[in-house]
Design a protein around this motif. Structure first.
Motif, mmCIF file in Angstrom:
data_model
loop_
_atom_site.group_PDB
_atom_site.id
_atom_site.type_symbol
_atom_site.label_atom_id
_atom_site.label_comp_id
_atom_site.label_asym_id
_atom_site.label_seq_id
_atom_site.Cartn_x
_atom_site.Cartn_y
_atom_site.Cartn_z
ATOM 1 N N LEU A 59 -32.602 -55.247 -115.587
ATOM 2 C CA LEU A 59 -32.891 -54.186 -114.635
ATOM 3 C C LEU A 59 -31.577 -53.720 -114.015
ATOM 4 O O LEU A 59 -30.907 -54.488 -113.304
ATOM 5 N N VAL A 60 -31.200 -52.491 -114.316
ATOM 6 C CA VAL A 60 -29.953 -51.942 -113.782
ATOM 7 C C VAL A 60 -30.250 -51.317 -112.425
ATOM 8 O O VAL A 60 -30.906 -50.282 -112.330
ATOM 9 N N CYS A 61 -29.785 -51.988 -111.381
ATOM 10 C CA CYS A 61 -30.028 -51.556 -110.002
ATOM 11 C C CYS A 61 -28.746 -51.115 -109.311
ATOM 12 O O CYS A 61 -28.749 -50.870 -108.099
ATOM 13 N N ALA A 62 -27.659 -51.029 -110.050
ATOM 14 C CA ALA A 62 -26.371 -50.642 -109.481
ATOM 15 C C ALA A 62 -26.342 -49.143 -109.207
ATOM 16 O O ALA A 62 -27.173 -48.377 -109.705
ATOM 17 N N LYS A 63 -25.362 -48.715 -108.431
ATOM 18 C CA LYS A 63 -25.132 -47.295 -108.214
ATOM 19 C C LYS A 63 -24.824 -46.615 -109.547
ATOM 20 O O LYS A 63 -24.239 -47.211 -110.458
ATOM 21 N N LEU A 86 -33.655 -48.783 -116.089
ATOM 22 C CA LEU A 86 -32.782 -48.194 -115.074
ATOM 23 C C LEU A 86 -33.575 -47.883 -113.817
ATOM 24 O O LEU A 86 -34.460 -47.024 -113.820
ATOM 25 N N LEU A 87 -33.279 -48.595 -112.733
ATOM 26 C CA LEU A 87 -33.919 -48.376 -111.430
ATOM 27 C C LEU A 87 -32.888 -47.685 -110.540
ATOM 28 O O LEU A 87 -32.235 -48.316 -109.703
ATOM 29 N N GLN A 88 -32.720 -46.387 -110.748
ATOM 30 C CA GLN A 88 -31.633 -45.665 -110.101
ATOM 31 C C GLN A 88 -32.064 -44.274 -109.644
ATOM 32 O O GLN A 88 -33.040 -43.711 -110.155
ATOM 33 N N ASN A 89 -31.293 -43.724 -108.718
ATOM 34 C CA ASN A 89 -31.460 -42.331 -108.333
ATOM 35 C C ASN A 89 -30.905 -41.415 -109.415
ATOM 36 O O ASN A 89 -30.102 -41.827 -110.247
ATOM 37 N N GLY A 90 -31.311 -40.153 -109.362
ATOM 38 C CA GLY A 90 -30.665 -39.133 -110.191
ATOM 39 C C GLY A 90 -31.330 -38.894 -111.528
ATOM 40 O O GLY A 90 -32.390 -39.446 -111.853
ATOM 41 N N TRP A 91 -30.668 -38.049 -112.306
ATOM 42 C CA TRP A 91 -31.138 -37.659 -113.630
ATOM 43 C C TRP A 91 -29.982 -37.787 -114.616
ATOM 44 O O TRP A 91 -28.832 -37.529 -114.275
ATOM 45 N N GLY A 92 -30.311 -38.200 -115.859
ATOM 46 C CA GLY A 92 -29.295 -38.319 -116.894
ATOM 47 C C GLY A 92 -28.631 -39.679 -116.949
ATOM 48 O O GLY A 92 -27.660 -39.860 -117.691
ATOM 49 N N MET A 137 -41.092 -65.080 -117.996
ATOM 50 C CA MET A 137 -40.276 -63.881 -118.156
ATOM 51 C C MET A 137 -38.899 -64.111 -117.533
ATOM 52 O O MET A 137 -38.796 -64.592 -116.404
ATOM 53 N N GLN A 138 -37.849 -63.763 -118.270
ATOM 54 C CA GLN A 138 -36.486 -63.907 -117.779
ATOM 55 C C GLN A 138 -35.887 -62.521 -117.554
ATOM 56 O O GLN A 138 -35.928 -61.665 -118.443
ATOM 57 N N VAL A 139 -35.319 -62.321 -116.373
ATOM 58 C CA VAL A 139 -34.844 -61.010 -115.952
ATOM 59 C C VAL A 139 -33.428 -61.128 -115.415
ATOM 60 O O VAL A 139 -33.128 -62.036 -114.619
ATOM 61 N N LEU A 140 -32.575 -60.208 -115.825
ATOM 62 C CA LEU A 140 -31.244 -60.071 -115.239
ATOM 63 C C LEU A 140 -31.243 -58.864 -114.319
ATOM 64 O O LEU A 140 -31.600 -57.756 -114.740
ATOM 65 N N ILE A 141 -30.850 -59.053 -113.067
ATOM 66 C CA ILE A 141 -30.652 -57.965 -112.122
ATOM 67 C C ILE A 141 -29.180 -57.598 -112.173
ATOM 68 O O ILE A 141 -28.315 -58.363 -111.724
ATOM 69 N N ASP A 142 -28.876 -56.443 -112.735
ATOM 70 C CA ASP A 142 -27.485 -55.989 -112.857
ATOM 71 C C ASP A 142 -27.205 -55.020 -111.712
ATOM 72 O O ASP A 142 -27.578 -53.846 -111.759
ATOM 73 N N GLY A 143 -26.575 -55.537 -110.661
ATOM 74 C CA GLY A 143 -26.328 -54.748 -109.463
ATOM 75 C C GLY A 143 -27.109 -55.320 -108.303
ATOM 76 O O GLY A 143 -28.292 -55.012 -108.121
ATOM 77 N N ALA A 144 -26.468 -56.190 -107.522
ATOM 78 C CA ALA A 144 -27.168 -56.899 -106.459
ATOM 79 C C ALA A 144 -26.941 -56.221 -105.114
ATOM 80 O O ALA A 144 -26.465 -56.827 -104.152
#
Length: 316
Positions: free
Chosen positions: A77-81, A107-113, A1-8
């Motif tokens: 995986l979008v881990c940025a703010k 999207l691995l983030q806080n919030g909604w929308g 499996m190849q994964v890009l972490i966008d937001g380090a």
């Protein structure tokens, strides 16, 4: 499996280190000191879920989406703010060829929308959400400490799609030491996190207190109770729900388990204020205010805390 972490940041470094330790080929989209630290020293996760250290040669990092070859990633995986979502969604659209034909954006983030910017360019089958209630804190540009763990990461669709495409990612996250499950309840789980975060984050940031300290004072408990009442009223008026039918039943779980489990944690909002960074208040309390206005639900306590956070940001 190849994964890009966008937001380090704290989340991205910890998740990426774990995935690399579980056998994934992991790349990071990073910048500045973080990019240089990953290139020279790899990544490391410490804390409650165990230590995983990945040497520099076993992960890659770049600040340029164009550097990633076509047909590379199974998951981004979008881990940025959340403030970066407009720019990230546009960049991913411009470089969509780096995703495999069945590749997914998660999207691995806080919030909604947070899905809305991505849905301008990608189909419901490509955009997925994660509920993450693990606490992370970066102790060096390429090192992240897990400070709080309560429940597994939940991965799924906000559009009613079967969660099967998330099962491979859930399995490898679990193998990495971060328990995860594919779920059809992500919308309800994200709203549970919204109630939790909007109750604790701005108040803790304004007062400079940990989650647990807020529960020790009768006056701050009263404010939190009022916040919960407003958030539940807005959530129901907007047509959403969560795992508790009302604020009263949520309070039992909140004071009985959720708050004690995260007693010593300092919210990401407080961490941002202390570091003089922009906060994610717009996708947390800002969403409550917008939905309240749209559906005619008063939100005076949430509005006051929102203004206080904005005031702190403008006086860095």
């Amino acid at each position: 499996m190849q994964v890009l972490i966008d937001g380090a940041g704290a989340v991205g470094v910890a998740v990426g280190a774990g995935l690399a330790g579980a056998g994934c080929r992991v790349s990071f989209l990073a910048r500045g000191a973080t990019l240089e630290a990953i290139r020279s020293g790899g990544v490391k996760r410490t804390g409650l879920l165990g230590t995983v250290e990945i040497p520099a040669g076993d992960v890659s990092a770049s600040d340029d989406y164009a550097s990633f070859p076509p047909d590379t990633f199974d998951y981004v995986l979008v881990c940025a703010k959340t403030l970066a979502n407009d720019a990230i969604s546009r960049a991913l659209d411009a470089h969509r060829g780096m995703l495999k034909a069945d590749g997914k954006i998660v999207l691995l983030q806080n919030g909604w929308g947070n899905d809305a910017p991505y849905r301008r360019f990608f189909s419901p089958e490509q955009v997925w959400n994660a509920r993450v209630i693990t606490g992370f804190q970066r102790t060096a540009p390429n090192v992240s400490e897990v400070t709080v763990y309560t429940e597994p990461v939940l991965l799924g669709s906000l559009y009613g799609l079967p969660s099967a495409p998330m099962e491979p990612l859930a399995a490898v996250l679990s193998a990495s030491g971060l328990p995860a499950e594919a779920s059809g309840q992500v919308s309800r789980a994200l709203w549970a996190k919204m109630v939790y975060n909007c109750t604790l984050n701005p108040l803790g940031a304004v007062l400079g207190l940990s989650y647990g300290a807020l529960g020790e004072c009768a006056e701050t408990r009263e404010i939190m109770d009022e916040l919960m009442d407003e958030i539940f009223a807005v959530m129901h008026a907007a047509g959403y729900d969560t795992f508790w039918p009302d604020a009263a039943s949520y309070r039992e779980a909140f004071y009985g388990k959720l708050l004690p489990d995260t007693y010593h944690h300092n919210s990401s909002t407080l961490q941002d204020i202390r570091a003089k960074r922009p906060t994610e208040i717009g996708t947390l309390t800002g969403v409550i205010l917008d939905l309240g206005k749209k559906h005619g639900v008063p939100t005076p306590v949430n509005a006051t805390l929102y203004r206080l956070i904005r005031g702190l940001e403008k006086n860095y």
